[in-house]
Design an enzyme around this catalytic site. Structure first.
Site, mmCIF file in Angstrom:
data_model
loop_
_atom_site.group_PDB
_atom_site.id
_atom_site.type_symbol
_atom_site.label_atom_id
_atom_site.label_comp_id
_atom_site.label_asym_id
_atom_site.label_seq_id
_atom_site.Cartn_x
_atom_site.Cartn_y
_atom_site.Cartn_z
ATOM 1 N N HIS A 52 0.848 -1.185 0.000
ATOM 2 C CA HIS A 52 0.000 0.000 0.000
ATOM 3 C C HIS A 52 0.888 1.240 0.000
ATOM 4 O O HIS A 52 1.999 1.227 0.543
ATOM 5 C CB HIS A 52 -0.892 0.028 1.240
ATOM 6 C CG HIS A 52 -1.959 -1.015 1.224
ATOM 7 N ND1 HIS A 52 -3.058 -0.936 2.046
ATOM 8 C CD2 HIS A 52 -2.110 -2.158 0.510
ATOM 9 C CE1 HIS A 52 -3.844 -1.979 1.835
ATOM 10 N NE2 HIS A 52 -3.274 -2.739 0.911
ATOM 11 N N GLU A 54 0.836 3.909 1.695
ATOM 12 C CA GLU A 54 1.240 4.379 3.020
ATOM 13 C C GLU A 54 2.455 3.607 3.536
ATOM 14 O O GLU A 54 3.421 4.201 4.021
ATOM 15 C CB GLU A 54 0.100 4.223 4.032
ATOM 16 C CG GLU A 54 -1.142 4.991 3.693
ATOM 17 C CD GLU A 54 -2.178 4.142 2.959
ATOM 18 O OE1 GLU A 54 -1.816 3.472 1.959
ATOM 19 O OE2 GLU A 54 -3.340 4.161 3.361
ATOM 20 N N CYS A 82 -6.323 2.034 5.643
ATOM 21 C CA CYS A 82 -6.946 0.795 6.097
ATOM 22 C C CYS A 82 -6.400 0.465 7.494
ATOM 23 O O CYS A 82 -5.451 1.112 7.970
ATOM 24 C CB CYS A 82 -6.641 -0.334 5.108
ATOM 25 S SG CYS A 82 -4.910 -0.883 5.139
ATOM 26 N N CYS A 85 -2.553 -0.065 7.505
ATOM 27 C CA CYS A 85 -1.752 1.152 7.330
ATOM 28 C C CYS A 85 -1.899 2.102 8.519
ATOM 29 O O CYS A 85 -0.941 2.778 8.899
ATOM 30 C CB CYS A 85 -2.126 1.837 6.017
ATOM 31 S SG CYS A 85 -1.627 0.855 4.575
#
Length: 150
Positions: A52, A54, A82, A85
């Site tokens: 991801h 992040e 999410c 993260c």
């Protein structure tokens, strides 16, 4: 005019979409506001469900600073992080998490498990949501609408 961190995050999200990734971009800025890292999602390219934006940006910023803690740093993201993260942001000890679109299905800060409000949470950064929300949400809607038509 110098781009803002959210400008850079949105650029990274658009670049991710162009690569066929879900359009999420992230930027980490240092205590002085300098950009330490910029990343877009790379889940498909890396065959890594944890790639991801992040996490990629947080890891890169940690490498730049030579520290697993990003004290005084800010994480700018185009979508509400999410749970994975959000937890990572807490573990990296970021000062603030600033995000664009809210994620009512998969978010982990304002929605879902609200990671920073749990008893097991070790660090609660300041959270600011809704920055350029329409623009960030529009990128996501357009990406998924295109996928549904294909």
């Amino acid at each position: 005019m110098t781009p803002t961190p959210m400008d850079l995050a949105l650029e990274a999200a658009r670049a991710a979409a162009a690569r066929g990734e879900v359009p999420v971009g992230a930027v980490v800025t240092g205590p002085d506001g300098a950009v330490l890292a910029v990343a877009g999602n790379q889940v498909e390219a890396d065959c890594d469900a944890a790639a991801h934006a992040e996490l990629l940006a947080l890891r890169a910023a940690g490498a730049v600073l030579g520290s697993p803690r990003l004290t005084g740093c800010d994480l700018w993201v185009t979508l509400e992080p999410c749970p994975m993260c959000a937890t990572a942001a807490g573990l990296f000890r970021v000062r603030r998490v600033l995000f664009g679109a809210y994620d009512t299905k998969g978010g982990g800060i304002e929605h879902g498990p609200r990671v920073f409000e749990t008893a097991a949470n070790l660090h609660r950064p300041e959270v600011i949501g809704g920055l350029r929300e329409r623009e960030a949400a529009s990128l996501l809607r357009a990406f998924f609408a295109e996928r549904r038509q294909a």
